[in-house]
Design an enzyme around this catalytic site. Structure first.
Site, PDB file in Angstrom:
ATOM      1  N   SER A  40       1.048  -1.014   0.106  1.00  0.00           N
ATOM      2  CA  SER A  40      -0.402  -0.259   0.162  1.00  0.00           C
ATOM      3  C   SER A  40       0.820   0.771   0.042  1.00  0.00           C
ATOM      4  CB  SER A  40      -0.718  -0.381   0.936  1.00  0.00           C
ATOM      5  OG  SER A  40      -0.242  -0.131   2.402  1.00  0.00           O
ATOM      6  N   HIS A 158      -3.349  -6.113   2.400  1.00  0.00           N
ATOM      7  CA  HIS A 158      -2.159  -7.299   2.942  1.00  0.00           C
ATOM      8  C   HIS A 158      -2.211  -8.619   2.834  1.00  0.00           C
ATOM      9  CE1 HIS A 158       0.888  -3.850   4.866  1.00  0.00           C
ATOM     10  NE2 HIS A 158       0.463  -4.096   3.478  1.00  0.00           N
ATOM     11  N   GLU A 167      -3.966  -3.371   9.111  1.00  0.00           N
ATOM     12  CA  GLU A 167      -3.845  -2.820  10.508  1.00  0.00           C
ATOM     13  C   GLU A 167      -4.372  -2.862  11.706  1.00  0.00           C
ATOM     14  OE1 GLU A 167       0.883  -1.678   9.147  1.00  0.00           O
ATOM     15  OE2 GLU A 167       0.217  -1.988   7.918  1.00  0.00           O
ATOM     16  N   GLU A 208       1.403  -9.459   6.670  1.00  0.00           N
ATOM     17  CA  GLU A 208       3.113  -8.670   7.643  1.00  0.00           C
ATOM     18  C   GLU A 208       3.290 -10.694   8.947  1.00  0.00           C
ATOM     19  OE1 GLU A 208       2.832  -5.183   8.807  1.00  0.00           O
ATOM     20  OE2 GLU A 208       3.206  -4.367   6.253  1.00  0.00           O
ATOM     21  N   ASP A 245      -3.644   0.494  11.583  1.00  0.00           N
ATOM     22  CA  ASP A 245      -3.321   1.212  10.649  1.00  0.00           C
ATOM     23  C   ASP A 245      -4.386   1.469   9.305  1.00  0.00           C
ATOM     24  OD1 ASP A 245      -1.818   2.976   8.117  1.00  0.00           O
ATOM     25  OD2 ASP A 245      -0.172   1.486   8.400  1.00  0.00           O
ATOM     26  N   GLU A 286      -2.976   4.980  12.542  1.00  0.00           N
ATOM     27  CA  GLU A 286      -1.404   5.555  11.419  1.00  0.00           C
ATOM     28  C   GLU A 286      -2.765   5.828  10.397  1.00  0.00           C
ATOM     29  OE1 GLU A 286       1.525   2.673  11.364  1.00  0.00           O
ATOM     30  OE2 GLU A 286       1.562   2.858   8.664  1.00  0.00           O
ATOM     31  N   ASP A 311       2.079   8.282   7.671  1.00  0.00           N
ATOM     32  CA  ASP A 311       2.891   7.793   7.079  1.00  0.00           C
ATOM     33  C   ASP A 311       2.578   8.005   5.762  1.00  0.00           C
ATOM     34  OD1 ASP A 311       3.585   5.223   5.773  1.00  0.00           O
ATOM     35  OD2 ASP A 311       2.591   4.280   6.261  1.00  0.00           O
ATOM     36  N   LYS A 335      10.369   5.233   7.099  1.00  0.00           N
ATOM     37  CA  LYS A 335      10.863   3.914   6.295  1.00  0.00           C
ATOM     38  C   LYS A 335      11.751   4.505   5.394  1.00  0.00           C
ATOM     39  CE  LYS A 335       5.950   1.773   5.827  1.00  0.00           C
ATOM     40  NZ  LYS A 335       4.907   2.468   5.084  1.00  0.00           N
ATOM     41  N   HIS A 363       8.759  -1.674   8.986  1.00  0.00           N
ATOM     42  CA  HIS A 363       9.775  -2.462   7.896  1.00  0.00           C
ATOM     43  C   HIS A 363       8.848  -2.099   6.541  1.00  0.00           C
ATOM     44  CE1 HIS A 363       5.861  -5.211   9.329  1.00  0.00           C
ATOM     45  NE2 HIS A 363       5.722  -3.649   9.292  1.00  0.00           N
ATOM     46  N   LYS A 386       7.622  -0.772  14.646  1.00  0.00           N
ATOM     47  CA  LYS A 386       7.119  -1.635  14.033  1.00  0.00           C
ATOM     48  C   LYS A 386       7.706  -2.481  12.610  1.00  0.00           C
ATOM     49  CE  LYS A 386       3.503  -0.426  10.282  1.00  0.00           C
ATOM     50  NZ  LYS A 386       2.306   0.112   9.748  1.00  0.00           N
TER      51      LYS A 386
HETATM   52  C1  2PG Z   1       2.249   0.865   6.065  1.00  0.00           C
HETATM   53  C2  2PG Z   1       2.942  -0.467   5.547  1.00  0.00           C
HETATM   54  C3  2PG Z   1       3.882  -1.761   6.240  1.00  0.00           C
HETATM   55  P1  2PG Z   1       3.114  -1.173   3.065  1.00  0.00           P
HETATM   56  O1  2PG Z   1       1.624   1.084   5.440  1.00  0.00           O
HETATM   57  O2  2PG Z   1       2.614   0.888   7.257  1.00  0.00           O
HETATM   58  O3  2PG Z   1       3.591  -2.174   7.421  1.00  0.00           O
HETATM   59  O4  2PG Z   1       2.596  -1.722   4.557  1.00  0.00           O
HETATM   60  O5  2PG Z   1       4.758  -1.649   2.705  1.00  0.00           O
HETATM   61  O6  2PG Z   1       2.349  -2.112   2.348  1.00  0.00           O
HETATM   62  O7  2PG Z   1       3.494   0.631   2.266  1.00  0.00           O
HETATM   63 MG    MG Z   2       1.569   2.652   6.930  1.00  0.00          MG
END
Ligand code: 2PG
Ligand code: MG
Length: 433
Positions: A40, A158, A167, A208, A245, A286, A311, A335, A363, A386
């Site tokens: 995502s 996911h 999440e 995950e 999240d 989140e 994020d 990230k 991650h 995370k």
């Molecule tokens: C998020 C991440 C990690 P993705 O949205 O925070 O948990 O998902 O790596 O798919 O963006």
């Molecule tokens: Mg996120």
């Protein structure tokens, strides 16, 4: 510490999708780093380079790997591996010199491999390379271990289980040590597995490592987490909090959010969160709003009275982080692959610190078994990390690395949980003594 060679190759990530791994050699040793990838992803993230076409369903990384082996390898030859800023500036310059760029996947593999090679050459642990120079260094003490946010129920992009929220995490704040906190969260994970099994809800997992049960909606998922915490004999809220999240960008279609069969604007969504906060011990949400919904974010503090973590809104970008701080965010996800270099990620941490935002190192849903993100989390003095469920190799690699760092810190290790739970770490940097 001169770089004597750089090479790249394709490896598979935890989803079975190609990704880039690079090795950087110096006179004093070599190190490799693999790059994670999101499912995502945010629109404002740096772009990874994918080949397109039929091979690997378009996800191949032949071109990105070739950029590592040719342009990057050539340019970095002879450079000083300990000068991360110069390495990353060179990578950024190369990236800009070519359309559509060399790919954030190519860049980050080399950026991180250089960092790890420099650490090896200096006979230091990677986290130590940031100590004292890190933006967060050392108001809180350098021996801090971040609080893990463990994703026990997967939904959204996911998992294919119909859960709209991505999440459902547990956050073990009320423990004195990281290892005890990890044990409690893992026992909760196992208790959840037992409950799901008893009720025939399915014990398959998502990307995950969290369970991906066939439950009706997010209330059911949150109820299951509370029950699992209790079944494992912990106290929800007091010892183990919950976190979401929402990844709301994924719910935002044609100017409105779609959740639980309803189409709503950000205010209605905020009302839904307000109601969840009354029912469950949720310590943070989140991406409660979409990546460009600055108005939704700005209005959030009125109703969404918990940690509001950005994020997709901020994508590890120092400028967007600054704006988010004035738009209702209380914390940010960091990230490194959202930007492509370690220097950019460290600048994002500095921006978060300057704005008094909580830092959560993270991650991606597509991971490798590398654990450098754990070292970065410690070096940056992140409050949280995370890294998914306490299951599957690519997830536990990060938690296991933190166990090793905790052991190395010995009696000086400070688990951040109790300080965060008591609000002690909320004070602006420089005033928290
Ligand atoms: C998020 C991440 C990690 P993705 O949205 O925070 O948990 O998902 O790596 O798919 O963006
Ligand atoms: Mg996120």
């Amino acid at each position: 510490m001169k770089i004597t060679g750089v090479s790249g190759r394709m490896i598979l990530d935890s989803r079975g999708v190609p990704t880039v791994e690079a090795t950087v050699r110096t006179e004093k040793g070599a190190a490799s780093a693999g790059v994670p990838a999101g499912t995502s992803t945010g629109r404002h993230e740096a772009k990874e380079l994918r080949d397109g076409g039929d091979r690997w369903n378009g996800q191949g990384v032949r071109q990105a790997v070739s950029h590592v082996n040719v342009e990057i390898s050539h340019a970095l030859q002879g450079m000083d591996a300990t000068d991360q800023a110069a390495i990353d500036a060179k990578l950024t310059e190369l990236d800009k010199s070519k359309k559509p760029g060399l790919g954030a996947n190519a860049l980050l593999a080399v950026s991180v491999a250089t960092f790890l090679a420099a650490a090896r050459g200096k006979r230091k642990e990677p986290w130590q390379m940031l100590g004292g120079e890190s933006p967060g260094a050392s108001q809180r003490g350098p021996k801090g271990i971040p609080v893990p946010m463990l994703n026990l129920i997967n939904g959204g992009a996911h998992a294919k289980n119909g859960l709209e929220i991505q999440e459902f995490m547990v956050v073990p704040l009320g423990f004195d040590t990281f290892s005890e906190a990890l044990r409690a969260a893992t026992e909760t994970y196992h208790a959840l597995g037992t409950i799901l099994d008893e009720r025939n809800l399915g014990t398959g997992v998502g990307l995950e490592g969290g369970f991906a049960p066939q439950v009706g909606n997010h209330h059911d998922a949150l109820d299951l987490l509370v029950q699992a915490i209790e079944r494992a004999k912990y106290r929800p809220g007091e010892q183990i909090g919950l976190a979401l999240d929402v990844a709301a960008t994924e719910l935002y279609k044609e100017g409105a959010y779609k959740l639980a069969g309803q189409t709503m604007q950000s205010e209605q969504l905020a009302i839904e969160y307000e109601s969840l906060l009354r029912q469950y011990p949720i310590v943070s949400i989140e991406d409660p709003f979409a990546e460009d919904d600055w108005d939704g974010w700005a209005a959030a503090p009125e109703r969404v009275k918990t940690g509001r973590i950005a994020d997709d809104l901020t994508v590890t970008d120092a400028k967007r982080i600054k704006r988010a701080a004035g738009s209702g965010a209380t914390g940010v996800i960091i990230k490194p692959n959202q930007q492509g270099t370690l220097t950019a990620a460290t600048a994002a941490v500095a921006a978060a610190r300057a704005a008094d935002l909580t830092v959560i190192a993270s991650h991606r849903s597509g991971e490798t078994t590398d654990h450098w993100i754990a070292d970065l989390a410690v070096g940056w003095e992140a409050e949280y990390i995370k890294a998914g469920a306490p299951a599957r190799g690519e997830r536990v690699a990060k938690y296991d690395r933190l166990l090793a760092i905790e052991q190395e810190f010995g009696s000086q290790a400070v688990y951040r949980g109790p300080g965060l739970a008591a609000g002690k770490e909320a004070a602006p940097r420089g005033t928290d003594g």
